[in-house]
Scaffold this motif. Sequence first.
Motif, PDB file in Angstrom:
ATOM      1  N   THR A   1      37.285  59.162   2.403  1.00  0.00           N
ATOM      2  CA  THR A   1      36.791  57.930   1.584  1.00  0.00           C
ATOM      3  C   THR A   1      35.371  57.987   2.135  1.00  0.00           C
ATOM      4  OG1 THR A   1      37.224  56.359   3.336  1.00  0.00           O
ATOM      5  CG2 THR A   1      38.724  56.432   1.649  1.00  0.00           C
ATOM      6  N   GLU A   2      34.232  57.552   1.066  1.00  0.00           N
ATOM      7  CA  GLU A   2      32.996  57.529   1.436  1.00  0.00           C
ATOM      8  C   GLU A   2      32.546  56.445   0.294  1.00  0.00           C
ATOM      9  OE1 GLU A   2      30.556  60.742   0.866  1.00  0.00           O
ATOM     10  OE2 GLU A   2      31.472  61.260  -1.108  1.00  0.00           O
ATOM     11  N   ASP A   3      31.262  55.780   0.628  1.00  0.00           N
ATOM     12  CA  ASP A   3      30.693  54.945  -0.224  1.00  0.00           C
ATOM     13  C   ASP A   3      29.539  55.349  -0.799  1.00  0.00           C
ATOM     14  OD1 ASP A   3      32.493  52.580   0.267  1.00  0.00           O
ATOM     15  OD2 ASP A   3      31.693  52.113   2.016  1.00  0.00           O
TER      16      ASP A   3
ATOM     17  N   GLN B   1      33.181  52.845  -3.769  1.00  0.00           N
ATOM     18  CA  GLN B   1      34.058  53.449  -2.877  1.00  0.00           C
ATOM     19  C   GLN B   1      34.692  54.586  -3.544  1.00  0.00           C
ATOM     20  OE1 GLN B   1      37.711  51.964  -0.931  1.00  0.00           O
ATOM     21  NE2 GLN B   1      36.517  52.141   1.027  1.00  0.00           N
TER      22      GLN B   1
ATOM     23  N   TRP C   1      37.499  57.733  -3.260  1.00  0.00           N
ATOM     24  CA  TRP C   1      38.541  58.234  -2.261  1.00  0.00           C
ATOM     25  C   TRP C   1      38.797  59.788  -2.809  1.00  0.00           C
ATOM     26  CZ3 TRP C   1      42.715  53.779  -3.533  1.00  0.00           C
ATOM     27  CH2 TRP C   1      42.104  52.551  -2.925  1.00  0.00           C
TER      28      TRP C   1
END
Length: 216
Positions: free
Chosen positions: A10-12, A17, A19
Amino acid sequence: LHSEKTNMETEDKDGIQHWYIPSLINKHTSIDWNIRNKMYYRNVVYLLRLKLRETDKLVFQLNYNYCIELAKELRATFNCKIVSVIHSFGWCFDLFGNVTRFKKIISSIQGTNHEDKLDMQIYNSYKEEKDYFELVDRIYCLSKNTQQIVHDDYQIKRNKTIVIYNGLTDIYPISNKTIIRQKYHIPHIPIILFAGRIESNKGLKYALQAFRIVLK
């Protein structure tokens, strides 16, 4: 779903966000491919159920016409709406976008046994897409032509589809174009851009032939 990932990540990005869920591992096993496919999408939805905090008024957007098993699992698990974007039809790759031949195949095979393997492959692909289109709530088409095919050949009601064209608003000033020319050492001559995958079915070789005619 991300083919290059081996673990869920996951990353912003800009407050959103993202996935990344690994794609189905394509290795030879004793389990039938269709069964593995169903198990995979069931596990994907199980992960979503664990991760999603709010499950009310969910909308899932799918970008692949062969996600019917995923759509079924989403429908069975969540109170949701499912929208689909048609980027291309499966038969376009095998028939190089030949709509006339596609129509001939699906009209000649219905209700009959057919010996031509390619024709049967096209027809089975069409049936799978049709079932998928009937299952989702809304279909986004990138052109009027695609919408017409969905309506005429897949027998999907027109009020279930909407056309949203691909494209970007030209908001950049002329000075930026000059900078880009300098950056890539492009002289001040007309530029014709081919925007598409470098594949035979995109017709690049015909574009190159047309360029030569234009030059003459």
